[in-house]
Design an enzyme around this catalytic site. Structure first.
Site, PDB file in Angstrom:
ATOM      1  N   TYR A   1      11.497   0.781  15.833  1.00 53.70           N
ATOM      2  CA  TYR A   1      12.412   0.020  16.686  1.00 53.70           C
ATOM      3  C   TYR A   1      13.131  -1.097  15.923  1.00 53.70           C
ATOM      4  CZ  TYR A   1      14.142  -2.613  20.712  1.00 53.70           C
ATOM      5  OH  TYR A   1      14.936  -3.276  21.611  1.00 53.70           O
TER       6      TYR A   1
ATOM      7  N   LYS B   1      17.207  -1.311  14.875  1.00 53.15           N
ATOM      8  CA  LYS B   1      18.099  -2.368  15.347  1.00 53.15           C
ATOM      9  C   LYS B   1      18.640  -3.204  14.193  1.00 53.15           C
ATOM     10  CE  LYS B   1      18.031  -1.503  19.759  1.00 53.15           C
ATOM     11  NZ  LYS B   1      19.271  -1.085  20.469  1.00 53.15           N
TER      12      LYS B   1
END
Length: 278
Positions: A162, A166
């Site tokens: 994750y 990002k």
């Protein structure tokens, strides 16, 4: 004095939102609609798209278009772009919200899961930005807002790919800004943290967790999807016309509170009072 909603100058702007049926995406779509924008909903959930379109039209009177599209499929994204231009005439704004989170310690993270998260969170943003960006370049104007996270700057441990995905979004946005700013295209990221979204709601089921998280922010509260939508609309609008390649934290001041978390005898404030000098 009440401020007119036209202040953002989004009336009749064609605003495309990916991940539109998620809680964050839906709120953003409603806020665009309330500003008088033409809203284009992109998601892979056909039934949810139809329901959201009807809800938006009924409650706001906005013009709404729907694209049932997998943002990780280049052909599907290209087809969606052609369809939007044919129906709405142009693409003024792109907001990328589609994203997934798969928890795992790195030593246990399956490669397939790593690939899945990167495909949705980074590849999908690249494909929509590249494809819709070509339309914006040809028009000579356009604005992109990509949902990132404060966890792209400091890793959210045990969140698998994750944070990495990002962090990639942050750099993608900067590269778009640097290469396409000369064509009138802006690209910025919005970085939420400690915000109640459909993805994060399970964290707040435990009151102790919510209260502990509140203490980590300068505002001493948990954020909402309204907070996110407000930031997105500003970055998307011409009111931010000289904001390009930026990363806006929407985290209640969490990112600057590390020093406040370092213990001092009696508590940080009391320690300062006890040791105050003239």
């Amino acid at each position: 004095m009440m401020m007119s909603e036209s202040w953002l100058k989004l009336t009749n702007q064609v605003c495309v939102v990916t991940g539109a049926t998620g809680g964050m995406g839906e709120k953003i779509c409603f806020e665009f609609a309330k500003q008088g924008a033409v809203v284009v909903l992109i998601d892979i959930k056909a039934a949810a798209l139809a329901a959201l379109k009807q809800k938006l039209e009924t409650e706001t009177g906005a013009t709404v278009y729907v694209e049932n599209c997998d943002v990780t499929d280049p052909a599907a994204v290209e087809a969606a772009s052609r369809s939007i231009v044919a129906e709405a005439g142009r693409i003024d704004v792109l907001v990328n919200t589609a994203g997934i989170l798969k928890f795992a310690p790195l030593e246990d993270l399956k490669y397939e899961t790593w690939q899945q998260v990167l495909k949705v969170n980074l590849d999908g943003y690249f494909l929509t930005a590249q494809t819709f960006g070509k339309v914006m370049k040809a028009q000579g104007h356009g604005s992109m807002v990509h949902i990132s996270t404060v966890a792209s700057l400091a890793p959210e441990t045990y969140s698998g790919a994750y944070s990495t995905s990002k962090a990639g979004v942050n750099m993608l946005s900067k590269q778009i800004a640097a290469e396409w700013g000369q064509y009138g295209v802006r690209s910025n990221v919005l970085m939420p943290c400690l915000v109640k979204t459909p993805m994060s709601m399970p964290f707040y089921a435990d009151p102790e967790v919510e209260n502990g998280r509140k203490k980590l922010t300068a505002n001493k509260r948990i954020g909402t999807v309204q907070d996110i939508a407000d930031g997105v609309l500003f970055l998307a609008s011409d009111r931010a016309s000289y904001v390009n390649g930026a990363a806006l934290p929407v985290d209640g001041g969490f990112n600057m509170m590390m020093g406040d978390q370092i213990p001092k005898p009696g508590g940080r404030k009391q320690y300062a009072i006890d040791h105050e000098t003239d």
